[in-house]
Motif scaffolding. Structure first.
Motif, PDB file in Angstrom:
ATOM      1  N   TYR A   1      -7.051  -3.400 -12.576  1.00 39.28           N
ATOM      2  CA  TYR A   1      -6.251  -2.275 -12.109  1.00 39.28           C
ATOM      3  C   TYR A   1      -6.259  -1.132 -13.112  1.00 39.28           C
ATOM      4  CZ  TYR A   1      -4.254  -5.992  -9.195  1.00 39.28           C
ATOM      5  OH  TYR A   1      -4.083  -7.046  -8.337  1.00 39.28           O
TER       6      TYR A   1
ATOM      7  N   HIS B   1     -10.713  -6.872  -5.304  1.00 35.78           N
ATOM      8  CA  HIS B   1     -11.440  -6.533  -6.523  1.00 35.78           C
ATOM      9  C   HIS B   1     -11.442  -7.710  -7.498  1.00 35.78           C
ATOM     10  CE1 HIS B   1     -13.261  -4.182  -9.578  1.00 35.78           C
ATOM     11  NE2 HIS B   1     -12.184  -3.993 -10.306  1.00 35.78           N
TER      12      HIS B   1
ATOM     13  N   THR C   1      -8.920  -2.828  -3.350  1.00 33.10           N
ATOM     14  CA  THR C   1      -8.111  -3.163  -4.530  1.00 33.10           C
ATOM     15  C   THR C   1      -7.706  -4.621  -4.511  1.00 33.10           C
ATOM     16  OG1 THR C   1      -7.242  -0.898  -4.577  1.00 33.10           O
ATOM     17  CG2 THR C   1      -6.050  -2.561  -5.842  1.00 33.10           C
TER      18      THR C   1
ATOM     19  N   VAL D   1       0.082  -0.003  -4.280  1.00 34.45           N
ATOM     20  CA  VAL D   1      -1.362   0.200  -4.402  1.00 34.45           C
ATOM     21  C   VAL D   1      -1.727   1.596  -3.916  1.00 34.45           C
ATOM     22  CG1 VAL D   1      -3.637  -0.569  -3.638  1.00 34.45           C
ATOM     23  CG2 VAL D   1      -1.848  -2.254  -4.138  1.00 34.45           C
TER      24      VAL D   1
ATOM     25  N   SER E   1      -3.831 -11.307 -11.466  1.00 36.62           N
ATOM     26  CA  SER E   1      -3.193 -10.009 -11.230  1.00 36.62           C
ATOM     27  C   SER E   1      -1.836  -9.956 -11.904  1.00 36.62           C
ATOM     28  CB  SER E   1      -3.045  -9.779  -9.723  1.00 36.62           C
ATOM     29  OG  SER E   1      -4.296  -9.780  -9.089  1.00 36.62           O
TER      30      SER E   1
ATOM     31  N   CYS F   1       0.837  -1.196   0.000  1.00 37.26           N
ATOM     32  CA  CYS F   1       0.000   0.000   0.000  1.00 37.26           C
ATOM     33  C   CYS F   1       0.877   1.253   0.000  1.00 37.26           C
ATOM     34  CB  CYS F   1      -0.971  -0.001   1.179  1.00 37.26           C
ATOM     35  SG  CYS F   1      -0.207   0.134   2.793  1.00 37.26           S
TER      36      CYS F   1
ATOM     37  N   SER G   1      -4.188   1.267  -9.015  1.00 39.00           N
ATOM     38  CA  SER G   1      -5.374   1.489  -8.195  1.00 39.00           C
ATOM     39  C   SER G   1      -6.478   0.565  -8.686  1.00 39.00           C
ATOM     40  CB  SER G   1      -5.813   2.956  -8.267  1.00 39.00           C
ATOM     41  OG  SER G   1      -6.150   3.308  -9.595  1.00 39.00           O
ATOM     42  N   LYS G   2      -7.562   0.526  -7.951  1.00 34.32           N
ATOM     43  CA  LYS G   2      -8.689  -0.334  -8.312  1.00 34.32           C
ATOM     44  C   LYS G   2      -9.271   0.099  -9.649  1.00 34.32           C
ATOM     45  CE  LYS G   2     -13.375  -1.496  -6.791  1.00 34.32           C
ATOM     46  NZ  LYS G   2     -14.413  -1.243  -5.771  1.00 34.32           N
TER      47      LYS G   2
END
Length: 369
Positions: A196, A140, A137, A130, A150, A100, A189-190
């Protein structure tokens, strides 16, 4: 005769015993009794415990399973996850570490050291930062494509483009402990229709995030890292080019006033779009000016951050003293003179099925020429 026979019998029994040892499988685990995460999310806010989230592919659920743990140390948080899990949790297949942003701005040294020192974690795993809500996130999902990983967004065989950086765990560990090199780590980011959104790259000075650069500036960064081929650059509002080949060379010198460097970037491009009907010379000129301007802006920002993310100091190591090397980022790099020159070569417009339509001016046709 009898002693020789006894020796043979002894050797036979010894070999038979060795075969019994070699074929034993007492420590194996059934794959159905194992959980193999591919993504680890790590977040820590000040003195709060580490928050660990493991993402595990789940064919039964047609998506992913998530396991979470909290503790003052990463290792203890992992043990907490193992305690709660009904199956064995193996970290051998971790391929992506997501940290993060607030932790990245504080310190990632403990996280990197844990990943490098752990025997069951591969140092080839990729690292990302992130931005925004960390837990949202990590959890998600894309319902229309549940098997999407991912890792695909960082894979050069899948979703990666030169607008994004790639940084592996061992590279992060190396740059944290280097006198003459820092790094850039991708920021995500989400997403909305994808997992992403990429928002550029974080500039790290040793183990802390000190700033960020845009995707356009990331293209310049990747040029210095020789990871540029395939990128698209907008030359004007209605024109763009596709990079087919990129090479870069450097000349360095150290004078009485300090270090200086001349970089020469050579790009071979094809015209991807040209609705303004610009000539090849005009496109080359505009592209050259644009990249040189972006490179100057990026270098000035890195000087302000005192973060040698381009790895410029590596080219000076052979001519620096030990004292100069230790003071490179703090003293010499911010005052270094750095000139970037760009040479553009426009290849034949092989990107298009027909170049005649694109070359023709309004009111004319290829048949009338």
């Amino acid at each position: 005769m009898i002693p020789r026979l006894m020796i043979r019998i002894g050797l036979f029994l010894c070999c038979l015993g060795c075969l019994g040892i070699l074929t034993s499988c007492w420590d194996t685990k059934d794959i159905n009794k194992r959980l193999m995460p591919v993504v680890m999310g790590v977040c820590k806010n000040g003195d709060q415990p580490y928050k660990i989230i493991l993402q595990i592919p789940s064919p039964q659920k047609k998506g992913s399973q998530f396991l979470e743990g909290e503790a003052q140390t990463i290792n203890k948080a992992i043990d907490e996850i193992r305690t709660k899990s009904e199956k064995s949790v193996d970290l051998l297949h971790l391929r992506l570490f997501l940290i993060c942003e607030k932790t990245a701005k504080s310190n990632i040294n403990d996280i990197v050291n844990y990943g490098v020192q752990a025997n069951d974690i591969s140092v080839k795993g990729l690292v990302g930062i992130v931005r925004g809500d960390f837990e949202q996130t990590m959890h998600h999902k894309i319902q229309s494509n549940p098997e999407l990983s991912s890792y695909d967004f960082f894979s050069e065989q899948a979703g990666w483009t030169p607008d994004n950086t790639i940084k592996r765990l061992w590279e992060v560990f190396r740059d944290i402990n280097s006198y003459t090199q820092d790094m850039a780590i991708p920021i995500l980011s989400k997403g909305t229709d994808t997992l992403y959104n990429f928002e550029g790259s974080a500039i790290m000075r040793r183990d802390k995030m000190v700033g960020d650069i845009s995707p356009d500036e990331t293209l310049i960064y990747n040029a210095f890292q020789r990871k540029y081929t395939g990128g698209t650059i907008e030359v004007s509002k209605n024109s763009s080019v596709l990079i087919k080949k990129a090479t870069i060379s450097h000349k360095v010198k150290w004078t009485d006033v300090g270090p200086s460097m001349q970089s020469r970037l050579k790009l071979e491009v094809v015209i991807a779009e040209n609705r303004d009907i610009l000539s090849d010379d005009d496109i080359a000129k505009l592209l050259k000016e644009d990249i040189e301007k972006k490179a100057e802006k990026l270098i000035n920002r890195l000087h302000t951050y005192k973060a040698d993310a381009l790895g410029i100091g590596q080219y000076f190591r052979r001519i620096m003293t030990e004292s100069q090397m230790k003071n490179w980022k703090r003293q010499w790099f911010p005052q270094m003179k750095h000139e970037v020159t760009v040479d553009i070569t426009i290849l034949n417009n092989i990107y298009f099925k027909s170049t005649n339509k694109m070359k023709s001016r309004p009111g004319t046709s290829p048949e009338s020429k």
